[in-house]
Structures are given as structure tokens and as C-alpha cells.
Design a protein around this motif. Structure first.
Motif, PDB file in Angstrom:
ATOM      1  N   VAL A 146       0.925  -0.882  -0.672  1.00  0.00           N
ATOM      2  CA  VAL A 146       0.106  -0.561   0.514  1.00  0.00           C
ATOM      3  C   VAL A 146       0.656   1.559   0.053  1.00  0.00           C
ATOM      4  CG1 VAL A 146      -1.744   1.681   1.984  1.00  0.00           C
ATOM      5  CG2 VAL A 146      -2.044  -1.187   0.904  1.00  0.00           C
ATOM      6  N   LEU A 147       1.731   1.450   0.758  1.00  0.00           N
ATOM      7  CA  LEU A 147       2.973   2.150   0.437  1.00  0.00           C
ATOM      8  C   LEU A 147       3.502   2.732  -0.243  1.00  0.00           C
ATOM      9  CD1 LEU A 147       3.937   1.713   4.789  1.00  0.00           C
ATOM     10  CD2 LEU A 147       2.254   3.754   3.446  1.00  0.00           C
ATOM     11  N   GLU A 148       3.669   1.879  -0.813  1.00  0.00           N
ATOM     12  CA  GLU A 148       4.634   1.594  -1.603  1.00  0.00           C
ATOM     13  C   GLU A 148       3.595   2.119  -3.514  1.00  0.00           C
ATOM     14  OE1 GLU A 148       7.692  -1.003  -5.332  1.00  0.00           O
ATOM     15  OE2 GLU A 148       6.216  -2.068  -4.006  1.00  0.00           O
ATOM     16  N   VAL A 149       2.559   1.624  -3.500  1.00  0.00           N
ATOM     17  CA  VAL A 149       1.645   1.862  -4.531  1.00  0.00           C
ATOM     18  C   VAL A 149       1.204   3.218  -3.870  1.00  0.00           C
ATOM     19  CG1 VAL A 149      -0.524   1.504  -5.894  1.00  0.00           C
ATOM     20  CG2 VAL A 149       1.232  -0.117  -5.456  1.00  0.00           C
ATOM     21  N   GLU A 160     -16.264   0.032  12.465  1.00  0.00           N
ATOM     22  CA  GLU A 160     -15.241   0.689  11.570  1.00  0.00           C
ATOM     23  C   GLU A 160     -13.915   1.088  11.845  1.00  0.00           C
ATOM     24  OE1 GLU A 160     -16.139   3.960   7.734  1.00  0.00           O
ATOM     25  OE2 GLU A 160     -16.921   4.405   9.341  1.00  0.00           O
ATOM     26  N   VAL A 161     -13.866   0.769  10.367  1.00  0.00           N
ATOM     27  CA  VAL A 161     -12.036   1.198  10.603  1.00  0.00           C
ATOM     28  C   VAL A 161     -11.459   2.102   9.992  1.00  0.00           C
ATOM     29  CG1 VAL A 161      -9.503  -0.076  10.018  1.00  0.00           C
ATOM     30  CG2 VAL A 161     -11.774  -1.707  10.071  1.00  0.00           C
ATOM     31  N   PRO A 162     -10.692   2.770  10.766  1.00  0.00           N
ATOM     32  CA  PRO A 162     -10.183   4.522  10.937  1.00  0.00           C
ATOM     33  C   PRO A 162      -9.550   4.163   9.298  1.00  0.00           C
ATOM     34  CG  PRO A 162      -9.529   4.317  12.362  1.00  0.00           C
ATOM     35  CD  PRO A 162     -10.140   2.493  12.262  1.00  0.00           C
ATOM     36  N   ASP A 163      -9.178   4.960   8.162  1.00  0.00           N
ATOM     37  CA  ASP A 163      -9.103   5.185   7.133  1.00  0.00           C
ATOM     38  C   ASP A 163      -7.433   5.653   7.552  1.00  0.00           C
ATOM     39  OD1 ASP A 163      -9.035   5.120   4.410  1.00  0.00           O
ATOM     40  OD2 ASP A 163      -8.322   7.385   4.697  1.00  0.00           O
ATOM     41  N   ARG A 164      -6.395   4.948   6.265  1.00  0.00           N
ATOM     42  CA  ARG A 164      -5.767   4.806   6.784  1.00  0.00           C
ATOM     43  C   ARG A 164      -4.806   3.565   7.481  1.00  0.00           C
ATOM     44  NH1 ARG A 164      -6.061   7.189   2.663  1.00  0.00           N
ATOM     45  NH2 ARG A 164      -4.649   8.935   1.405  1.00  0.00           N
ATOM     46  N   THR A 224      -3.987  -0.982  12.959  1.00  0.00           N
ATOM     47  CA  THR A 224      -2.320   0.342  12.910  1.00  0.00           C
ATOM     48  C   THR A 224      -2.290   0.460  12.790  1.00  0.00           C
ATOM     49  OG1 THR A 224      -1.229  -2.917  14.131  1.00  0.00           O
ATOM     50  CG2 THR A 224       0.160  -0.844  13.170  1.00  0.00           C
ATOM     51  N   PRO A 225      -2.589   1.478  12.890  1.00  0.00           N
ATOM     52  CA  PRO A 225      -2.240   2.980  11.540  1.00  0.00           C
ATOM     53  C   PRO A 225      -0.854   2.574  10.837  1.00  0.00           C
ATOM     54  CG  PRO A 225      -1.885   3.991  13.899  1.00  0.00           C
ATOM     55  CD  PRO A 225      -1.571   2.361  14.588  1.00  0.00           C
ATOM     56  N   LEU A 226      -1.197   3.071   9.219  1.00  0.00           N
ATOM     57  CA  LEU A 226      -0.441   2.650   8.375  1.00  0.00           C
ATOM     58  C   LEU A 226       0.631   4.194   7.862  1.00  0.00           C
ATOM     59  CD1 LEU A 226      -2.739   0.521   5.401  1.00  0.00           C
ATOM     60  CD2 LEU A 226      -0.124   0.643   6.508  1.00  0.00           C
ATOM     61  N   LYS A 227       1.535   3.780   8.224  1.00  0.00           N
ATOM     62  CA  LYS A 227       2.480   5.240   7.723  1.00  0.00           C
ATOM     63  C   LYS A 227       4.022   4.690   7.543  1.00  0.00           C
ATOM     64  CE  LYS A 227       3.216   5.230  12.872  1.00  0.00           C
ATOM     65  NZ  LYS A 227       3.653   5.987  14.038  1.00  0.00           N
ATOM     66  N   PRO A 228       4.692   5.101   6.957  1.00  0.00           N
ATOM     67  CA  PRO A 228       5.774   5.158   7.509  1.00  0.00           C
ATOM     68  C   PRO A 228       6.624   4.240   8.037  1.00  0.00           C
ATOM     69  CG  PRO A 228       5.349   7.383   5.415  1.00  0.00           C
ATOM     70  CD  PRO A 228       4.451   7.178   6.611  1.00  0.00           C
TER      71      PRO A 228
END
Length: 259
Positions: free
Chosen positions: A171-174, A227-231, A244-248
Motif C-alpha cells: 500500500v505504501l509503495e503504490v 468501522e476501521v479508520p482510514d489509513r 495499526t495505523p499505516l504510515k512509512p
């Protein structure tokens, strides 16, 4: 866009999870309640499920709408499973790939689905194509953005990433290559589910009888849906759900072969 759902828990029929609920995946093919992009998911459908004692899932996929396949209703009534991943498809772009473009995609013990769209496909991801082994590109099951995203996820899995790392890193790469893409990914492995919320809705439910459901939208009006938070990356087993929050830096670093 698409709608997708995964389940892990006590044995259930496919129909109890996909057809019988008042707003189940079957109904979401023509009347989704939470879909932000597109209105009808009639460009194909598929379900993958795990039989007891067999780690390799079975699949049933078709190019047309789920409501136009009488055989599916019979299959859904009779087949029982402890884990599944299913999807109904609204194609990003017209194509001739037929059921090969319908999720779930599969390799070994994994099932995969993508709800969303890669912005500017295919041009935005052209540089990433060069980082994959040629045999991976030539063996793509379909020529859609979802099939290519699956190739990126699979490369990470085969390099030893766990399911959550493989989804997060992809996800982070795309997203870096194609900003404003919608990248709700879902991956099943028989006993676990991993999924991302990135640009569209994702919900989960701890079922009263045991097990967890992860879906693009609730299939009924049970107040326990969350509901799952965005990102966000979601990982689930039969008993637990972790967000888990999606972050670099969340993933294991660059995809093997990409540097």
C-alpha cells in the motif's frame, strides 16, 4: 470499485455469510449501502474457501454478476468452511480478462482481493513493473490494476514478509507512486485475515457465536459492527482483531528486488 468480505471462525455455510444476511455480499452486488465510488458490482464475482484439513483454498469465480449464476446459490447452500474470502467486482477499466480478473486471486495458501483503484493506471506504476522478476509479470492472471497489486503483495510474501507487512509495504509503495489511489486490500491464510483501509470503507464484526468478519460494509444492522479508520492495517484471527495505523516505516522496508 468492489465489495469484499473475509471470515475466520467456527464452521459456517457460504450462504450464511454471503447470501442470507439482509445486506450481504449478494445484495451488495446491486445495492451497496456504503460504496463511495460506483453503484453496481456486476463485472464478476468470486469466493475462495478453506476445507478442513486442507491449507490450499478452493475457488469459484465467474465473469458475470453473482445474481446471474443459479449454480452459486446451490454451492453456497451446501459448502461449509471455517474461513473464506469473497468479492463482487466493479471493474476500474473495461477489459477482456473475464473471470481471471475476478477476486479472489490465489497462490498456495493465500487468497487476495483489492477494493479500489490505482490512480493513473497503468502509467503511474510502470516504473514498479521493472522491479519485478519478468516471470512474475508475464504470469499475471489478468491485466488489471488489482492483479498487479497482487503481484507486489505476493513478491513480499514469498520473500518472507508476514501478511500484515506484505499489505502495508505494498500500500505504501503504490500510494507513493500513484497518490490518491484507493487501496483497500484483503488477504486470507486460513486462520488469519489481514486488510487495509485506504480510501474506502472497511468494517469488522466479532460474531456472537465466535469468529471475526472483515468486510467493505456491514451485512446487517448488528450494533457491534466497528468501522476501521482510514489509513489503517487490520489483522484478525478467530479471537482477536488488531488495528495499526499505516504510515512509512510500518512495513519491513523496500520490497525485495525493488532496490
Amino acid at each position: 470499485m468492489c465489495r469484499h468480505i473475509a471470515y475466520v471462525g467456527p464452521e459456517e455455510s457460504l450462504g450464511r455469510l454471503l447470501v442470507d444476511p439482509p445486506h450481504g455480499l449478494y445484495g451488495q452486488s446491486w445495492a451497496p449501502r456504503c460504496q463511495r465510488y460506483g453503484t453496481v458490482n456486476a463485472d464478476g464475482f468470486g469466493v475462495g474457501w478453506y476445507a478442513p484439513g486442507d491449507p490450499v483454498p478452493a475457488r469459484y469465480r465467474r465473469a458475470g454478476p453473482i445474481w446471474g449464476d443459479p449454480s452459486f446459490a446451490d454451492l453456497a447452500r451446501a459448502v461449509r468452511t471455517t474461513a473464506l474470502l469473497a468479492a463482487v467486482r466493479d471493474a476500474t477499466l473495461p477489459g477482456a480478462d473475464g473471470e481471471a480478473a475476478a477476486a479472489p486471486f490465489a497462490a498456495g495458501e493465500w487468497l487476495f482481493s483489492h477494493n479500489g483503484a490505482v490512480r493513473g493506471w497503468p502509467g503511474t506504476l510502470a516504473p514498479i513493473v521493472m522491479t519485478l522478476p519478468p516471470e512474475d509479470v508475464l504470469s499475471l492472471e489478468a491485466r488489471s490494476d488489482s492483479a498487479f497489486v497482487w503481484a507486489l503483495v505476493l513478491a513480499r510474501l514469498r520473500a518472507g514478509n508476514d501478511e500484515g507487512q506484505a499489505l502495508a509495504g505494498t500500500v505504501l509503495e503504490v500510494a507513493a507512486a500513484a497518490p490518491r489511489s484507493r487501496l483497500n486490500l484483503m488477504l486470507a491464510q486460513g486462520d488469519t485475515i489481514a486488510a487495509t483501509a485506504w480510501g474506502d470503507s472497511l468494517w469488522y464484526l466479532a460474531r456472537p457465536g465466535g469468529g471475526n468478519v472483515v468486510a467493505s460494509e456491514p451485512y446487517d444492522d448488528d450494533p457491534h459492527w466497528r468501522e476501521v479508520p482510514d489509513r489503517t492495517l487490520l489483522t484478525a484471527s478467530r479471537t482477536d482483531v488488531l488495528l495499526t495505523p499505516l504510515k512509512p516505516g510500518l512495513g519491513p522496508g523496500p520490497r525485495p528486488g525493488s532496490g
